[in-house]
Design an enzyme around this catalytic site. Structure first.
Site, PDB file in Angstrom:
ATOM      1  N   SER A  60       0.819  -1.219   0.000  1.00 49.97           N
ATOM      2  CA  SER A  60       0.000   0.000   0.000  1.00 49.97           C
ATOM      3  C   SER A  60       0.855   1.273   0.000  1.00 49.97           C
ATOM      4  CB  SER A  60      -0.946  -0.011   1.196  1.00 49.97           C
ATOM      5  OG  SER A  60      -0.220  -0.169   2.395  1.00 49.97           O
TER       6      SER A  60
ATOM      7  N   GLY B 103       8.212  -0.461   0.329  1.00 53.12           N
ATOM      8  CA  GLY B 103       7.850  -0.355   1.742  1.00 53.12           C
ATOM      9  C   GLY B 103       8.516  -1.449   2.557  1.00 53.12           C
TER      10      GLY B 103
ATOM     11  N   GLU C  40      11.253  -8.820  -4.586  1.00 59.96           N
ATOM     12  CA  GLU C  40      11.676  -7.571  -3.940  1.00 59.96           C
ATOM     13  C   GLU C  40      13.161  -7.618  -3.599  1.00 59.96           C
ATOM     14  OE1 GLU C  40       7.400  -6.369  -1.880  1.00 59.96           O
ATOM     15  OE2 GLU C  40       8.878  -7.418  -0.690  1.00 59.96           O
TER      16      GLU C  40
HETATM   17  C1  5RP Z   1       5.271  -6.802   0.315  1.00 61.20           C
HETATM   18  C2  5RP Z   1       6.063  -6.005   1.262  1.00 61.20           C
HETATM   19  C3  5RP Z   1       5.554  -4.652   1.646  1.00 61.20           C
HETATM   20  O1  5RP Z   1       6.513  -3.710   1.356  1.00 61.20           O
HETATM   21  C4  5RP Z   1       5.252  -4.634   3.119  1.00 61.20           C
HETATM   22  O2  5RP Z   1       4.341  -5.690   3.407  1.00 61.20           O
HETATM   23  C5  5RP Z   1       4.662  -3.302   3.557  1.00 61.20           C
HETATM   24  O3  5RP Z   1       3.381  -3.161   3.031  1.00 61.20           O
HETATM   25  P1  5RP Z   1       2.531  -1.851   3.225  1.00 61.20           P
HETATM   26  O4  5RP Z   1       3.213  -0.762   2.471  1.00 61.20           O
HETATM   27  O5  5RP Z   1       1.188  -2.210   2.630  1.00 61.20           O
HETATM   28  O6  5RP Z   1       2.435  -1.555   4.701  1.00 61.20           O
HETATM   29  O7  5RP Z   1       7.107  -6.394   1.719  1.00 61.20           O
HETATM   30  O8  5RP Z   1       5.803  -8.087   0.125  1.00 61.20           O
END
Ligand code: 5RP
Length: 220
Positions: free
Chosen positions: A34, A85, A106
């Site tokens: 998000s 994120g 990632e």
């Molecule tokens: C996805 C991730 C995201 O960066 C992590 O879960 C953070 O998510 P958000 O920005 O929705 O808080 O690692 O695999």
């Protein structure tokens, strides 16, 4: 201020940070989640003239507008920036990621980028990593065997039911895992046969963390 508003602030600030360095040959790596979605919105709005983007998930790819060429990592020579994120970060800029299940791509993108900028709100800051369940992407047939190994390491593995990664694999979320030395545990878990990747980002941690709180934005 809501958590979403803070995520949006962090994402906007990250765009401001890189804006002046974007050139027509630049490639931006884009993560998943998000907070990253706010960054994609900002990028879409700005309509900057760059070579294109590489995304860590099919979901992020769908959100990037047609103004940008979307490349596979195989088609570019690395990335200038990787923006993503995190679920947790510590003072050493080590991270836990993978809440959205995109951890493997990632980590590959983070590793292939010159600069990894992690965008978070202040609720993600922890003294010690591990409160957030640690995601481990596994090959399906090895799931139970890997879960047993993770239990021996002190964690409580929970199979993420009904979820497949973009790579076609499964996820084990490990609760209460003692992460005393992130760098060592990252390597140790990846040494278990059948593990594709785990969500500790210590070997390739963030270069910069943009952390938004209600009153300020901190660039760490
Ligand atoms: C996805 C991730 C995201 O960066 C992590 O879960 C953070 O998510 P958000 O920005 O929705 O808080 O690692 O695999």
């Amino acid at each position: 201020m809501s958590q979403d508003s803070k995520k949006e602030l962090a994402a906007k600030e990250a765009f401001e940070l890189i804006k002046a360095d974007l050139m027509k040959e630049s490639v931006i790596g884009i993560g998943t989640g998000s907070t990253t979605n706010f960054f994609i919105e900002e990028l879409n709005r700005a309509n900057v003239h760059i070579k294109g983007v590489v995304c860590s998930s099919d979901e992020s790819e769908r959100l990037v507008n047609d103004a940008y060429d979307v490349f596979s990592l195989n088609d570019v020579h690395g990335m200038d920036f990787y923006i993503d994120g995190a679920d947790e970060f510590n003072d050493r800029k080590e991270l836990i990621k993978g809440g959205g299940g995109a951890l493997t791509r990632e980590k590959i993108l983070a590793q292939s980028s010159k600069k990894f900028i992690c965008i978070v709100d202040d609720t993600k800051h922890v003294p010690l990593l591990g409160k957030f369940p640690l995601a481990v992407e596994v090959i399906e047939v090895a799931r139970s065997a890997i879960s047993r190994e993770l239990m021996i390491m002190g964690g409580r593995p929970v199979y993420r039911q009904g979820f497949r990664t973009d790579n076609g694999n499964q996820i084990i979320d490990v609760h209460n895992m003692p992460i005393d030395v992130p760098y060592e545990l990252e390597a140790k878990i990846n040494n278990i046969p059948g593990v594709v990747e785990n969500g500790i980002f210590s070997k390739r941690k963030a270069d910069t963390i943009v952390c938004a709180s209600a009153n300020s934005i901190e660039i760490i």
